[in-house]
Design a protein around this motif. Structure first.
Motif, PDB file in Angstrom:
ATOM      1  N   PRO A  58     -21.142 -19.257  30.111  1.00 44.31           N
ATOM      2  CA  PRO A  58     -19.793 -19.829  30.214  1.00 44.31           C
ATOM      3  C   PRO A  58     -18.970 -19.513  28.969  1.00 44.31           C
ATOM      4  O   PRO A  58     -19.506 -19.386  27.877  1.00 44.31           O
ATOM      5  CB  PRO A  58     -20.068 -21.339  30.328  1.00 44.31           C
ATOM      6  CG  PRO A  58     -21.437 -21.432  30.918  1.00 44.31           C
ATOM      7  CD  PRO A  58     -22.193 -20.275  30.329  1.00 44.31           C
ATOM      8  N   VAL A  59     -17.670 -19.391  29.151  1.00 39.65           N
ATOM      9  CA  VAL A  59     -16.663 -19.093  28.117  1.00 39.65           C
ATOM     10  C   VAL A  59     -16.484 -17.585  27.921  1.00 39.65           C
ATOM     11  O   VAL A  59     -15.371 -17.112  27.684  1.00 39.65           O
ATOM     12  CB  VAL A  59     -16.960 -19.762  26.755  1.00 39.65           C
ATOM     13  CG1 VAL A  59     -15.922 -19.373  25.710  1.00 39.65           C
ATOM     14  CG2 VAL A  59     -17.005 -21.275  26.898  1.00 39.65           C
ATOM     15  N   ILE A  60     -17.570 -16.780  28.040  1.00 39.39           N
ATOM     16  CA  ILE A  60     -17.458 -15.338  27.811  1.00 39.39           C
ATOM     17  C   ILE A  60     -16.762 -14.695  29.002  1.00 39.39           C
ATOM     18  O   ILE A  60     -17.366 -14.378  30.015  1.00 39.39           O
ATOM     19  CB  ILE A  60     -18.835 -14.690  27.584  1.00 39.39           C
ATOM     20  CG1 ILE A  60     -19.593 -15.408  26.472  1.00 39.39           C
ATOM     21  CG2 ILE A  60     -18.679 -13.213  27.272  1.00 39.39           C
ATOM     22  CD1 ILE A  60     -18.900 -15.373  25.125  1.00 39.39           C
ATOM     23  N   SER A  61     -15.437 -14.507  28.881  1.00 35.16           N
ATOM     24  CA  SER A  61     -14.578 -13.982  29.967  1.00 35.16           C
ATOM     25  C   SER A  61     -14.651 -14.836  31.217  1.00 35.16           C
ATOM     26  O   SER A  61     -14.388 -14.355  32.323  1.00 35.16           O
ATOM     27  CB  SER A  61     -14.961 -12.520  30.298  1.00 35.16           C
ATOM     28  OG  SER A  61     -14.507 -11.662  29.295  1.00 35.16           O
ATOM     29  N   ASP A  62     -15.013 -16.088  31.063  1.00 29.54           N
ATOM     30  CA  ASP A  62     -15.112 -17.026  32.179  1.00 29.54           C
ATOM     31  C   ASP A  62     -14.578 -18.386  31.730  1.00 29.54           C
ATOM     32  O   ASP A  62     -14.409 -18.635  30.537  1.00 29.54           O
ATOM     33  CB  ASP A  62     -16.575 -17.181  32.621  1.00 29.54           C
ATOM     34  CG  ASP A  62     -17.055 -16.031  33.501  1.00 29.54           C
ATOM     35  OD1 ASP A  62     -16.239 -15.562  34.311  1.00 29.54           O
ATOM     36  OD2 ASP A  62     -18.215 -15.633  33.378  1.00 29.54           O
ATOM     37  N   PRO A  63     -14.334 -19.295  32.673  1.00 33.49           N
ATOM     38  CA  PRO A  63     -13.874 -20.641  32.299  1.00 33.49           C
ATOM     39  C   PRO A  63     -14.882 -21.345  31.387  1.00 33.49           C
ATOM     40  O   PRO A  63     -16.068 -21.052  31.412  1.00 33.49           O
ATOM     41  CB  PRO A  63     -13.780 -21.360  33.651  1.00 33.49           C
ATOM     42  CG  PRO A  63     -13.615 -20.271  34.659  1.00 33.49           C
ATOM     43  CD  PRO A  63     -14.415 -19.117  34.134  1.00 33.49           C
ATOM     44  N   GLY A  64     -14.393 -22.271  30.590  1.00 31.33           N
ATOM     45  CA  GLY A  64     -15.268 -23.055  29.727  1.00 31.33           C
ATOM     46  C   GLY A  64     -14.690 -23.360  28.367  1.00 31.33           C
ATOM     47  O   GLY A  64     -14.954 -24.405  27.773  1.00 31.33           O
ATOM     48  N   ASN A  65     -13.857 -22.454  27.847  1.00 34.66           N
ATOM     49  CA  ASN A  65     -13.294 -22.653  26.516  1.00 34.66           C
ATOM     50  C   ASN A  65     -12.465 -23.927  26.431  1.00 34.66           C
ATOM     51  O   ASN A  65     -12.559 -24.692  25.466  1.00 34.66           O
ATOM     52  CB  ASN A  65     -12.455 -21.434  26.128  1.00 34.66           C
ATOM     53  CG  ASN A  65     -11.893 -21.541  24.732  1.00 34.66           C
ATOM     54  OD1 ASN A  65     -10.747 -21.931  24.555  1.00 34.66           O
ATOM     55  ND2 ASN A  65     -12.691 -21.217  23.741  1.00 34.66           N
ATOM     56  N   LEU A  66     -11.648 -24.170  27.466  1.00 32.92           N
ATOM     57  CA  LEU A  66     -10.816 -25.368  27.487  1.00 32.92           C
ATOM     58  C   LEU A  66     -11.692 -26.625  27.544  1.00 32.92           C
ATOM     59  O   LEU A  66     -11.406 -27.630  26.883  1.00 32.92           O
ATOM     60  CB  LEU A  66      -9.859 -25.324  28.675  1.00 32.92           C
ATOM     61  CG  LEU A  66      -8.713 -26.333  28.715  1.00 32.92           C
ATOM     62  CD1 LEU A  66      -7.538 -25.763  29.485  1.00 32.92           C
ATOM     63  CD2 LEU A  66      -9.149 -27.645  29.366  1.00 32.92           C
TER      64      LEU A  66
END
Length: 270
Positions: free
Chosen positions: A84-92
């Motif tokens: 998750p987060v790596i070019s995918d949702p999750g950072n927010l």
């Protein structure tokens, strides 16, 4: 506790024991695509409530996740494949949890660009992962040119319908360099195809690609084409003292100051 869980990028066996524990212990699993994640959970006979969390509803999903976590629920967060987060949702989600003081962690595992870097054999001591190229053509080209002089390996994600245009942009921005296209990682038809950017990528375009491009070669400093005396004189003419000019020229040429000192001594009759 909220656990971001890395999931397989192809072969369903590529998941850690800790990741499986996090999924089994979760009260609810937040998924990029519930249908996709259901296949993984069914494979490991895990039955959990699933909540959709993708780039179009991430803010609302973050609020719901934070509420559940604050109420003491165990939550697992997964994307369709990889971390998750790596070019995918999750950072927010991470930022909302951090701002609210809610504990979270990561169960690490598969990541497509790391696997591709290993498979390519390209230099891995210095690299830049740049993900999918986004925006209009001019915006993409301007973005790429910021990395034209980067000496390390450049890594991109590319969808099959975009890969030919992406390779053409890479060639326009970087010139002709050696590249590698890695696809179907961990699957039956896993492949690494090496090619020159000028020639493009051959064959039918199928599956998600990781494109890797060799870094920029070190450019020769034009001052090094001057004689040693001319090199030192160039810096003196710009206002440096002879000592400063000697130091600058030595740095340019990658030699010690003592090797250039003799070129500062005026010959008899000069």
């Amino acid at each position: 506790m909220v656990t971001f869980v890395a999931t397989p990028i192809g072969n369903l066996g590529d998941i850690t024991l800790r990741a499986l524990d996090a999924l089994r212990e979760a009260d609810v699993v937040f998924c990029e695509d519930t249908r996709h994640s259901l296949k993984l959970l069914n494979y490991y006979e895990i039955k959990k409530p699933l909540v959709s969390c993708h780039k179009f509803n991430e803010l609302a999903a973050a609020e719901k996740l934070a509420e559940l976590a604050a109420a003491g629920k165990n939550i697992a967060v997964v994307t369709d494949a990889g971390t998750p987060v790596i070019s995918d949702p999750g950072n927010l989600l991470v930022n909302v949890l951090r701002e609210r003081g809610i504990q979270y962690t990561l169960a690490p595992g598969a990541c497509a660009f790391v696997a591709a870097l290993v498979l390519s054999g390209f230099p891995a001591d210095k690299f830049a992962f740049l993900g999918f190229l986004r925006g209009k053509r001019g915006e993409k080209l301007a973005f790429l040119r910021d990395y034209a002089d980067f000496a390390g390996t450049l890594i991109f994600y590319s969808a099959p319908q975009d890969v030919e245009a992406d390779v053409a942009l890479l060639h326009e921005a970087f010139g002709d360099r050696e590249a590698c296209a890695v696809r179907e990682i961990t699957k039956v038809h896993e492949s690494c195809e090496y090619f020159a950017l000028a020639g493009g990528l051959s064959g039918e375009k199928r599956g998600e690609y990781v494109l890797l491009v060799k870094g920029a070669e070190k450019r020769e400093n034009p001052l090094n084409l001057l004689s040693e005396r001319e090199h030192i004189a160039h810096y003196v003419a710009r206002g440096m003292s002879e000592k400063e000019a000697l130091k600058a020229a030595a740095k340019d040429r990658g030699v010690s100051k003592s090797e250039l000192y003799k070129f500062t001594i005026k010959e008899k009759g000069e």
